[in-house]
Design an enzyme around this catalytic site. Sequence first.
Site, mmCIF file in Angstrom:
data_model
loop_
_atom_site.group_PDB
_atom_site.id
_atom_site.type_symbol
_atom_site.label_atom_id
_atom_site.label_comp_id
_atom_site.label_asym_id
_atom_site.label_seq_id
_atom_site.Cartn_x
_atom_site.Cartn_y
_atom_site.Cartn_z
ATOM 1 N N SER A 105 16.220 -7.191 43.087
ATOM 2 C CA SER A 105 17.355 -7.253 42.175
ATOM 3 C C SER A 105 18.674 -7.244 42.953
ATOM 4 O O SER A 105 18.916 -8.157 43.745
ATOM 5 C CB SER A 105 17.225 -6.097 41.175
ATOM 6 O OG SER A 105 18.135 -6.234 40.128
ATOM 7 N N ASP A 155 12.731 -12.659 32.465
ATOM 8 C CA ASP A 155 13.739 -11.716 32.970
ATOM 9 C C ASP A 155 14.996 -11.790 32.101
ATOM 10 O O ASP A 155 15.635 -12.842 32.038
ATOM 11 C CB ASP A 155 14.062 -12.081 34.430
ATOM 12 C CG ASP A 155 14.884 -11.013 35.135
ATOM 13 O OD1 ASP A 155 15.678 -10.345 34.451
ATOM 14 O OD2 ASP A 155 14.725 -10.871 36.357
ATOM 15 N N HIS A 186 12.113 -8.263 34.363
ATOM 16 C CA HIS A 186 12.868 -7.919 35.567
ATOM 17 C C HIS A 186 12.078 -6.948 36.455
ATOM 18 O O HIS A 186 12.271 -6.923 37.666
ATOM 19 C CB HIS A 186 14.218 -7.309 35.159
ATOM 20 C CG HIS A 186 15.212 -7.276 36.281
ATOM 21 N ND1 HIS A 186 15.734 -8.435 36.844
ATOM 22 C CD2 HIS A 186 15.772 -6.248 36.965
ATOM 23 C CE1 HIS A 186 16.578 -8.105 37.812
ATOM 24 N NE2 HIS A 186 16.612 -6.784 37.906
HETATM 25 C C1 MLT Z 1 23.150 -7.535 40.324
HETATM 26 O O1 MLT Z 1 24.078 -6.919 39.841
HETATM 27 O O2 MLT Z 1 22.973 -7.690 41.549
HETATM 28 C C2 MLT Z 1 22.188 -8.125 39.345
HETATM 29 O O3 MLT Z 1 22.788 -8.201 38.101
HETATM 30 C C3 MLT Z 1 20.912 -7.400 39.258
HETATM 31 C C4 MLT Z 1 21.078 -5.929 39.046
HETATM 32 O O4 MLT Z 1 21.219 -5.218 40.008
HETATM 33 O O5 MLT Z 1 21.025 -5.457 37.904
#
Ligand code: MLT
Length: 202
Positions: A105, A155, A186
């Site tokens: 992520s 996701d 996700h």
């Molecule tokens: C981010 O902010 O890098 C992406 O939206 C994924 C997350 O960390 O939630």
Amino acid sequence: MTELSFIHRFEPTTDAKRPPLLLLHGTGGDENDLLGLGRMTSPGSALLSPRGKILENGMPRFFRRLAEGVFDEEDVRFRANELADFVAEARKAYGLEAPIAVGFSNGANIAAAMLMLRPEVLAGAALLRAMVPLSQAPDVDLAGKRVLMISGAMDPIIPAENAKRLAASLSASGAGVQHEILSAGHNLSQTDLQLLVRWFAE
Ligand code: MLT
């Protein structure tokens, strides 16, 4: 733990044939989160696991965002360079080869940004639930770098089109990209782990 520019955990290698891993957690995680995944993914690899320096409502991240999926790109650039400097420091302190990033992520997004801005720092990357970190992809040569991307078709945070755009952009820069799209959201699943293990074994 050796004093370096990021709070981190380090586990030395027990199998010198295995590449070191740079473990990059998701929003709200920390340096402990991905150690277990790293050990299962590539047993015996040295593990280098920093904690992101940004706090969003108390949750560690690797760069600032303006909203979910909307990034402060100036900060993405600054933080990718800062993290790349940490990796260089850690390589010297611990005697490591260039690591393969394993990011989830937000951690996958900073790994993608590092590949684009400081490609020499990483030998490759496994990007779990990643999205495009910079709207304008820098002109960079990623020849010889292997990248595994694993996305979730359901996701809610990352549009499928966005993940495909990142895979295409990394391929266009010369990386050897394998992009897997799972029927998942996700969160990581057992299939992610199986794909990771297989990719590292190849
Ligand atoms: C981010 O902010 O890098 C992406 O939206 C994924 C997350 O960390 O939630």
